[in-house]
Design a protein around this motif. Structure first.
Motif, PDB file in Angstrom:
ATOM      1  N   LEU A  99       0.646  -1.355   0.187  1.00 51.23           N
ATOM      2  CA  LEU A  99      -0.022   0.071   0.141  1.00 51.23           C
ATOM      3  C   LEU A  99       0.826   1.469   0.172  1.00 51.23           C
ATOM      4  CD1 LEU A  99      -2.642   1.064  -0.043  1.00 51.23           C
ATOM      5  CD2 LEU A  99      -2.787   1.239   3.202  1.00 51.23           C
ATOM      6  N   ASP A 100       1.465   1.329   0.559  1.00 52.62           N
ATOM      7  CA  ASP A 100       2.861   2.313   0.920  1.00 52.62           C
ATOM      8  C   ASP A 100       3.772   2.672  -0.567  1.00 52.62           C
ATOM      9  OD1 ASP A 100       2.421   2.525   3.429  1.00 52.62           O
ATOM     10  OD2 ASP A 100       3.952   1.352   4.030  1.00 52.62           O
ATOM     11  N   ALA A 101       3.991   1.610  -0.522  1.00 51.48           N
ATOM     12  CA  ALA A 101       4.869   1.677  -2.108  1.00 51.48           C
ATOM     13  C   ALA A 101       3.464   2.192  -3.352  1.00 51.48           C
ATOM     14  CB  ALA A 101       5.047   0.677  -3.232  1.00 51.48           C
ATOM     15  N   PHE A 102       2.563   1.846  -3.237  1.00 52.94           N
ATOM     16  CA  PHE A 102       1.027   2.300  -4.429  1.00 52.94           C
ATOM     17  C   PHE A 102       0.993   3.442  -4.375  1.00 52.94           C
ATOM     18  CE2 PHE A 102      -3.003   2.731  -6.101  1.00 52.94           C
ATOM     19  CZ  PHE A 102      -2.671   2.098  -7.871  1.00 52.94           C
ATOM     20  N   THR A 103       0.760   4.156  -3.008  1.00 51.26           N
ATOM     21  CA  THR A 103       0.110   5.111  -2.387  1.00 51.26           C
ATOM     22  C   THR A 103       1.490   6.568  -3.197  1.00 51.26           C
ATOM     23  OG1 THR A 103      -0.546   4.681  -0.239  1.00 51.26           O
ATOM     24  CG2 THR A 103      -0.179   7.003  -1.043  1.00 51.26           C
ATOM     25  N   THR A 104       2.607   5.852  -2.605  1.00 48.20           N
ATOM     26  CA  THR A 104       3.644   6.962  -2.840  1.00 48.20           C
ATOM     27  C   THR A 104       3.744   6.686  -4.836  1.00 48.20           C
ATOM     28  OG1 THR A 104       5.419   6.341  -1.946  1.00 48.20           O
ATOM     29  CG2 THR A 104       6.506   6.931  -3.819  1.00 48.20           C
ATOM     30  N   ALA A 148      -3.990  -2.805 -10.077  1.00 49.04           N
ATOM     31  CA  ALA A 148      -4.812  -1.801  -8.999  1.00 49.04           C
ATOM     32  C   ALA A 148      -5.478  -3.207  -8.392  1.00 49.04           C
ATOM     33  CB  ALA A 148      -5.291  -0.847  -9.225  1.00 49.04           C
ATOM     34  N   PHE A 149      -6.631  -3.558  -9.544  1.00 48.51           N
ATOM     35  CA  PHE A 149      -7.776  -4.775  -8.962  1.00 48.51           C
ATOM     36  C   PHE A 149      -7.074  -6.089  -8.306  1.00 48.51           C
ATOM     37  CE2 PHE A 149     -10.725  -2.125 -11.846  1.00 48.51           C
ATOM     38  CZ  PHE A 149     -11.200  -1.237 -10.264  1.00 48.51           C
ATOM     39  N   GLY A 150      -6.293  -5.681  -9.244  1.00 51.92           N
ATOM     40  CA  GLY A 150      -5.149  -7.292  -8.723  1.00 51.92           C
ATOM     41  C   GLY A 150      -4.663  -6.951  -7.308  1.00 51.92           C
ATOM     42  N   ILE A 152      -5.288  -5.141  -5.165  1.00 54.08           N
ATOM     43  CA  ILE A 152      -6.405  -4.998  -4.011  1.00 54.08           C
ATOM     44  C   ILE A 152      -6.674  -6.564  -3.661  1.00 54.08           C
ATOM     45  CG2 ILE A 152      -8.526  -4.027  -3.726  1.00 54.08           C
ATOM     46  CD1 ILE A 152      -8.341  -1.458  -5.188  1.00 54.08           C
ATOM     47  N   ALA A 153      -6.634  -6.988  -5.046  1.00 53.24           N
ATOM     48  CA  ALA A 153      -7.365  -8.561  -3.996  1.00 53.24           C
ATOM     49  C   ALA A 153      -5.863  -9.245  -3.563  1.00 53.24           C
ATOM     50  CB  ALA A 153      -7.829 -10.096  -4.993  1.00 53.24           C
ATOM     51  N   ALA A 154      -4.764  -8.927  -3.840  1.00 48.71           N
ATOM     52  CA  ALA A 154      -3.723  -9.525  -2.778  1.00 48.71           C
ATOM     53  C   ALA A 154      -2.813  -8.538  -1.461  1.00 48.71           C
ATOM     54  CB  ALA A 154      -2.844  -9.068  -3.764  1.00 48.71           C
ATOM     55  N   VAL A 155      -4.015  -7.467  -1.032  1.00 48.95           N
ATOM     56  CA  VAL A 155      -3.816  -7.026  -0.014  1.00 48.95           C
ATOM     57  C   VAL A 155      -5.294  -6.931   0.553  1.00 48.95           C
ATOM     58  CG1 VAL A 155      -1.677  -5.769  -0.850  1.00 48.95           C
ATOM     59  CG2 VAL A 155      -3.518  -4.610  -0.818  1.00 48.95           C
ATOM     60  N   PRO A 156      -5.789  -8.045   1.653  1.00 46.92           N
ATOM     61  CA  PRO A 156      -7.778  -8.120   1.876  1.00 46.92           C
ATOM     62  C   PRO A 156      -7.084  -6.795   2.904  1.00 46.92           C
ATOM     63  CG  PRO A 156      -6.301  -9.941   2.230  1.00 46.92           C
ATOM     64  CD  PRO A 156      -5.492  -9.297   1.418  1.00 46.92           C
ATOM     65  N   PRO A 161      -7.914   1.416   1.932  1.00 47.09           N
ATOM     66  CA  PRO A 161      -7.429   2.679   1.961  1.00 47.09           C
ATOM     67  C   PRO A 161      -6.595   2.438   0.022  1.00 47.09           C
ATOM     68  CG  PRO A 161      -6.555   1.469   2.922  1.00 47.09           C
ATOM     69  CD  PRO A 161      -7.842   0.990   2.958  1.00 47.09           C
ATOM     70  N   PHE A 162      -6.105   0.942  -0.634  1.00 50.25           N
ATOM     71  CA  PHE A 162      -5.675   0.870  -1.950  1.00 50.25           C
ATOM     72  C   PHE A 162      -7.007   1.279  -2.536  1.00 50.25           C
ATOM     73  CE2 PHE A 162      -3.762  -1.102  -4.461  1.00 50.25           C
ATOM     74  CZ  PHE A 162      -2.684  -1.554  -3.960  1.00 50.25           C
ATOM     75  N   THR A 163      -7.996   0.766  -2.700  1.00 52.36           N
ATOM     76  CA  THR A 163      -9.109   1.296  -3.328  1.00 52.36           C
ATOM     77  C   THR A 163      -9.344   3.003  -3.013  1.00 52.36           C
ATOM     78  OG1 THR A 163     -10.912  -0.582  -2.780  1.00 52.36           O
ATOM     79  CG2 THR A 163     -11.459   0.815  -3.720  1.00 52.36           C
ATOM     80  N   THR A 164      -9.444   3.981  -1.965  1.00 51.28           N
ATOM     81  CA  THR A 164      -9.199   5.069  -2.260  1.00 51.28           C
ATOM     82  C   THR A 164      -8.396   6.079  -3.261  1.00 51.28           C
ATOM     83  OG1 THR A 164      -9.904   5.039  -0.381  1.00 51.28           O
ATOM     84  CG2 THR A 164      -9.523   6.922  -1.346  1.00 51.28           C
ATOM     85  N   GLN A 165      -6.552   5.186  -3.002  1.00 46.97           N
ATOM     86  CA  GLN A 165      -6.038   5.655  -3.658  1.00 46.97           C
ATOM     87  C   GLN A 165      -5.963   5.089  -5.263  1.00 46.97           C
ATOM     88  OE1 GLN A 165      -2.990   7.029  -3.006  1.00 46.97           O
ATOM     89  NE2 GLN A 165      -3.621   7.922  -0.953  1.00 46.97           N
TER      90      GLN A 165
END
Length: 184
Positions: A99-104, A148-150, A152-156, A161-165
């Protein structure tokens, strides 16, 4: 850190045969995409009144931007293939690091897209510039949504917050596409 597209493709092919990626591998792949986005900020910032006419003869920052986005699309596509069959991560710290890497990535990519949105007004009188940029942005939107959908499924445990990003990035990509789509 600089990786070539060939290295990323080879890495993705190797990871596909293994069948699952570790969280550090996922983070590293996201960081590569973040670096590619960050590298496009300088060319985007250099857009000026001459950029449109230069684009028409294959020069200036726009060809570099279009090629750069195409490289991002290739990298993300390779990552999508590498994640085929990815099982959800079960360790919260792994999920949080992804999540942190995706947020960056989202922050850096939105900064790039906002630069492009801001520069679009300079080129309003040159309708031949917008369509190729809008087209590559549409392709980018598709692969970013897929990965992103993949993810999101991998980080339940951090999917909200992943979906929000992801949704925030979708809005900015949509604005950039609109900025480079000529009015009909």
């Amino acid at each position: 850190m600089h990786f070539t597209a060939g290295f990323v493709s080879i890495t993705a092919a190797l990871l596909t045969t293994v069948g699952a990626m570790t969280a550090p591998e996922v983070v590293a792949n996201i960081n590569i995409i973040t670096g590619q986005s960050q590298a496009l900020q300088a060319p985007a910032n250099s857009i000026n009144l001459l950029s449109g006419p230069l684009f028409l003869i294959g020069q200036g920052p726009f060809p570099q931007i279009v090629v750069g986005f195409s490289q991002i699309i290739t990298t993300v596509t390779d990552d999508i293939q590498a994640m085929q069959g990815q099982q959800p991560f079960s360790v919260m710290s792994d999920e949080q690091s992804i999540l942190d890497a995706f947020t960056t990535f989202v922050e850096v990519h939105q900064e790039l897209l906002n630069i492009l949105i801001g520069k679009a007004g300079i080129l309003n009188d040159l309708p031949l510039v917008g369509p190729p940029v809008a087209q590559v942005l549409r392709s980018l939107e598709g692969v970013v949504d897929t990965i992103a959908f993949g993810l999101i499924a991998a980080v339940p445990d951090v999917s909200a917050p992943f979906t929000t990003q992801k949704n925030a990035l979708d809005v900015t990509i949509g604005q950039a596409i609109a900025a480079y789509t000529p009015a009909v």
